[in-house]
Design a protein around this motif. Structure first.
Motif, short mmCIF file in Angstrom:
data_model
loop_
_atom_site.label_atom_id
_atom_site.label_comp_id
_atom_site.label_asym_id
_atom_site.label_seq_id
_atom_site.Cartn_x
_atom_site.Cartn_y
_atom_site.Cartn_z
N MET A 198 0.32 -0.20 4.89
CA MET A 198 0.88 0.36 3.69
C MET A 198 2.11 -0.68 3.36
O MET A 198 2.36 -1.01 2.33
N ALA A 199 2.80 -0.80 4.49
CA ALA A 199 4.08 -1.53 4.29
C ALA A 199 3.81 -2.82 3.84
O ALA A 199 4.53 -3.76 2.98
N LEU A 200 2.72 -3.60 4.29
CA LEU A 200 2.37 -4.94 3.96
C LEU A 200 1.69 -4.91 2.58
O LEU A 200 1.88 -6.00 1.84
N ASP A 201 1.30 -3.91 2.00
CA ASP A 201 0.77 -3.61 0.68
C ASP A 201 1.82 -3.40 -0.17
O ASP A 201 1.42 -3.31 -1.49
N GLY A 202 3.18 -3.35 0.19
CA GLY A 202 4.20 -3.32 -0.55
C GLY A 202 4.43 -1.64 -1.02
O GLY A 202 5.23 -1.66 -1.85
N ALA A 203 4.10 -0.79 -0.25
CA ALA A 203 4.28 0.44 -0.36
C ALA A 203 5.76 1.07 -0.10
O ALA A 203 6.15 0.98 0.96
N PHE A 210 3.07 10.42 0.02
CA PHE A 210 2.36 11.14 -0.58
C PHE A 210 1.00 10.73 -0.39
O PHE A 210 -0.15 11.26 -0.44
N GLN A 211 0.78 9.40 0.09
CA GLN A 211 -0.51 8.92 0.03
C GLN A 211 -1.12 8.63 1.32
O GLN A 211 -2.25 8.55 1.55
N LEU A 212 -0.22 8.76 2.20
CA LEU A 212 -0.76 8.46 3.80
C LEU A 212 -0.51 9.77 4.66
O LEU A 212 -1.24 10.51 5.25
N VAL A 213 0.84 10.20 4.59
CA VAL A 213 1.40 11.32 5.57
C VAL A 213 0.64 12.55 5.01
O VAL A 213 0.13 13.27 6.14
N ILE A 214 0.80 12.91 3.84
CA ILE A 214 0.44 14.33 3.39
C ILE A 214 -1.03 14.64 3.55
O ILE A 214 -1.59 15.44 3.95
#
Length: 301
Positions: A198-203, A210-214
């Protein structure tokens, strides 16, 4: 064509010799071995749990003049719902509404504060973040009885005495250390590759939250919801010290309505306990899968 021509040719190697066939994998047949000790222990634990509940429900269906003379395990000869009628017409609805408001507010406050704090504790690799996290968890070792007098003075200074907010804030504060510990363990089970993808995707940090952790921490969140709701629902010390009038009274204090200087209305008291346990039991039935998943890890592993 004959049957031999339709047969698949045997694979050969470079020397023209037929290649050896791969060994077949043996299927493992798992058999459950009987465990008599576990069965006996489970049966004993079931008896320990079921017998008090049965005695409580049976006594709540007994008339008041027969409450002390009958055997607790003997079903009532003439069961009656008069005790439940007495409870429902004695302010039970008002106490239930106050308790639901307190429990919902505690759950919201705990989730809003504990989830970002757990995320920062897991994602931040540093001495100060670890020290702050360990310092925060010291709240688990502090009993509420030890700080009730300073809390009383603070609530009186803030003009919150005899209000629902005076019960909500301390209850949420004392529930947060355990909830942060649960959520931190859940978030640590999320693989580092997901964060990196997600970091490489610019998140951004908020998008990761909200989109990964939760979504990945539903089990831990369910555990926190049930734990915080139970802490608020069964709380007695803070409502007793920080409230006085009937306006902010909750269910645990409403039980005193059946206690007087001349005696105790035991069937009505137990009927109130039965009605008080139904909502939180329903919450457990709804969130039991998330609760088990949070205790076992992400995805129930």
């Amino acid at each position: 064509m004959s049957h031999d021509t339709l047969r698949r040719p045997h694979p050969v190697n470079n020397a023209g010799r037929p290649a050896p066939r791969a060994p077949r994998r043996r299927r493992r047949h798992w058999t459950r071995r009987p465990n008599p000790l576990a069965g006996i222990g489970s049966a004993l634990w079931l008896v320990v749990v079921i017998v008090p509940i049965y005695a409580m429900i049976s006594a709540s269906l007994t008339r008041q003049d027969q409450a002390l003379g009958n055997n607790a395990l003997k079903p009532p000869a003439h069961p009656t719902l008069a005790n439940y009628n007495t409870v429902l017409h004695n302010g039970f609805g008002h106490f239930l509404l106050n308790t639901v408001i307190v429990a919902a507010a505690v759950v919201v406050i705990v989730l809003v504060l504990s989830l970002p704090l757990s995320y920062v504790a897991v994602r931040t690799r540093g001495f100060w973040s670890g020290a702050a996290f360990r310092m925060f968890l010291l709240g688990i070792a502090i009993p509420a009885q030890a700080v009730v007098i300073p809390l009383y003075l603070m609530i009186a200074k803030l003009n919150l005495y005899d209000s629902l907010l005076a019960v909500v804030l301390p209850t949420a504060a004392f529930a947060m250390p355990v909830c942060v510990l649960i959520l931190t363990g859940t978030l640590r089970d999320i693989s580092e590759e997901m964060y990196e993808a997600m970091a490489l995707d610019g998140a951004s940090t908020a998008r990761m939250l909200f989109q990964l952790v939760i979504p990945m921490a539903k089990g831990g969140i369910g555990t926190v919801v049930v734990y915080a709701a139970l802490q608020a629902w069964n709380g007695f010390l803070f409502p007793l010290i920080f409230t006085q009038s009937d306006g902010p009274r909750v269910l645990t204090l409403g039980l005193f309505n059946y206690v007087s200087q001349f005696g105790v209305n035991i069937p009505a008291l137990l009927a109130s306990v039965v009605l008080s346990g139904i909502p939180i039991f329903a919450v457990y039935l709804v969130a039991r899968r998330a609760l088990v998943g949070g205790l076992m890890g992400v995805g129930g592993k």
